[in-house]
Enzyme design. Structure first.
Site, mmCIF file in Angstrom:
data_model
loop_
_atom_site.group_PDB
_atom_site.id
_atom_site.type_symbol
_atom_site.label_atom_id
_atom_site.label_comp_id
_atom_site.label_asym_id
_atom_site.label_seq_id
_atom_site.Cartn_x
_atom_site.Cartn_y
_atom_site.Cartn_z
ATOM 1 C CG ASP A 101 49.618 49.048 57.373
ATOM 2 O OD1 ASP A 101 49.273 48.226 58.064
ATOM 3 O OD2 ASP A 101 50.402 50.101 57.810
ATOM 4 C CG ASP B 132 48.674 50.465 63.554
ATOM 5 O OD1 ASP B 132 48.072 51.185 64.013
ATOM 6 O OD2 ASP B 132 48.470 48.984 63.597
#
Length: 347
Positions: free
Chosen positions: A93, A95
Site C-alpha cells: 500500500d 499512503d
C-alpha cells in the site's frame, strides 16, 4: 515392570507377608533384609533415570530452537511462528505504509471544505494538530475518495454544523460544502502541493531496496489516483524506481476499491504471480481485508492509535513498523532489525 517395583517396594518396607516368616526361608529373609538399604538406593536411581528420560523426551518433542539476535534459543513449539507459504512477490500500500501522508491528507481535506466549515470548528482543529477525529479517520483509511468523502461530509454535518442544504440561521445562509467530485478535486490539489515534502514511513526505502536486491518482484496497490501518486513520488524516486508496476485507485482494471480484492488481484496479475504467493503490506483494516479477499498473505503496520489486537485475526503478522519485518517465515532471507543495525553502525 510393575511387579518388579511392587516386590522391591515390599522388601524395602520390611513386608510382613506370611511367606517370609516360614522357617525354611528365614536365612533368605535375613539376606533380603540386609539388602533393604541398597535396594532402596537402586530403586531411587531407576525411578530418577526413568523420570529424567521421559522429561527429556517431552522437552525434545515440545520445544525447538530459534535463532534470536544471532544466538540459538530454546523456544516452546506452540508459540513459535508457524511456517508460511513461501512468497514470490511483495505488494505495498502507499499512503501510511510507504509514505507518511495521513496528517497531510487531513490538512488538505479541511482546506477542501472552504467556507462551509465554521471558523470555530476550524480553530479547534488547528489546536488538535489538523488531525481528523479518530472515530471517523479509522473508518475511512485505505478508501478511495469517492467512498470516503460522502462519509466525511455526513460526519461534518452531524458533528461540525456543516450545512447540507443551505438552511437559514436567521441572519445568513450557511455556505454549502462542495459536491463530492469537486471536494475530491480540491482535496487532491491541496494534497499534491503539501506532498511535495512528504516523508517516508520508517524503514520504507531500506525495505524496498533490500527486497529488490533479493530479486523479489515489487508492486504498489494504492487507492490514490495516478495524478496524486505522481506528485507524491517526486522526491522518493530512490524508492519508487524499484517497483515493477503501480496500480492506482482510478485504474480501469480496478472496478471496486478496497476492501474489495480487485486492486491486489490486478497487481499480482501484472507481476505474473498468483495472489497466494504475494505478501501484502498494509496500514489500514480496509487494505488488510482487501489483501485477504484476494488470497494474499498480509502484514499489517497499523496506525499507533489503532488497537493492534483488532488486526490479529485478519493479518498474518502485525508489526510496529517496517523495521520490525523478518522475512524468515516467508522464505525471505531478510531481517530488517539486522539491516537497521548495519546502517546505524555504518557497516
Amino acid at each position: 515392570r510393575r511387579a518388579i517395583f511392587a516386590l522391591l517396594f515390599s522388601l524395602s518396607c520390611d513386608s510382613k507377608l506370611s511367606i517370609l516368616h516360614l522357617p525354611y526361608i528365614v536365612p533368605v529373609k535375613k539376606l533380603l533384609l540386609r539388602m533393604i538399604v541398597p535396594t532402596r538406593i537402586i530403586l531411587y536411581i531407576i525411578l530418577t533415570f526413568y523420570l529424567c528420560a521421559h522429561s527429556w523426551a517431552y522437552a525434545l518433542s515440545a520445544y525447538g530452537t530459534k535463532v534470536i539476535n544471532g544466538r540459538p534459543v530454546l523456544v516452546q513449539k506452540e508459540i513459535m511462528s508457524p511456517p508460511r507459504q513461501k512468497i514470490k512477490a511483495v505488494i505495498f500500500d502507499l499512503d501510511g505504509t510507504l509514505l507518511d501522508t495521513e496528517v497531510l491528507a487531513d490538512r488538505a481535506m479541511f482546506q477542501a471544505f472552504g467556507k462551509s466549515l465554521p471558523e470555530s470548528v476550524r480553530e479547534h482543529i488547528r489546536k488538535d494538530g489538523d488531525k481528523l477525529p479518530w472515530e471517523i479517520k479509522s473508518k475511512i483509511l485505505g478508501m478511495r475518495g469517492s467512498e470516503w468523502i460522502p462519509m466525511v461530509l455526513k460526519y461534518a454535518q452531524e458533528h461540525w454544523g456543516v450545512a447540507s442544504s443551505g438552511e437559514e440561521d436567521g441572519i445568513t445562509t450557511h455556505a454549502l460544502p462542495p459536491p463530492v467530485d469537486e471536494f475530491w478535486r480540491r482535496w487532491e490539489t491541496n494534497l499534491s502541493e503539501l506532498c511535495l515534502d512528504v516523508k517516508e514511513c520508517p524503514g520504507a526505502t531500506s525495505l524496498v531496496q533490500e527486497l529488490s536486491r533479493l530479486n523479489v518482484p515489487l508492486a504498489i496497490a494504492t487507492s490514490s489516483r495516478l495524478v496524486s501518486v505522481n506528485k507524491k513520488r517526486i522526491k522518493h524516486e530512490e524508492m519508487f524506481k524499484h517497483f515493477q508496476t503501480i496500480v492506482t485507485g482510478d485504474d480501469k482494471a480496478v472496478k471496486n476499491g478496497k476492501p474489495a480484492p480487485d486492486i491486489y488481484i490486478e497487481a499480482a496479475r501484472r507481476l505474473g504471480v498468483h495472489p497466494s504467493e504475494c505478501l501484502v503490506f498494509e496500514d489500514a483494516m480496509t487494505g488488510v481485508k482487501s489483501g485477504n479477499a484476494a488470497g494474499c498473505q498480509v502484514v499489517a503496520i497499523p496506525d499507533p492509535r489503532m488497537d493492534k489486537a483488532v488486526f490479529s485475526p485478519m493479518a498474518d503478522a502485525v508489526l510496529e513498523s517496517l523495521w520490525h519485518f523478518d522475512g524468515e517465515m516467508w522464505g525471505i532471507q531478510l531481517n530488517m532489525a539486522d539491516c537497521k543495525n548495519r546502517i546505524v553502525s555504518g557497516v
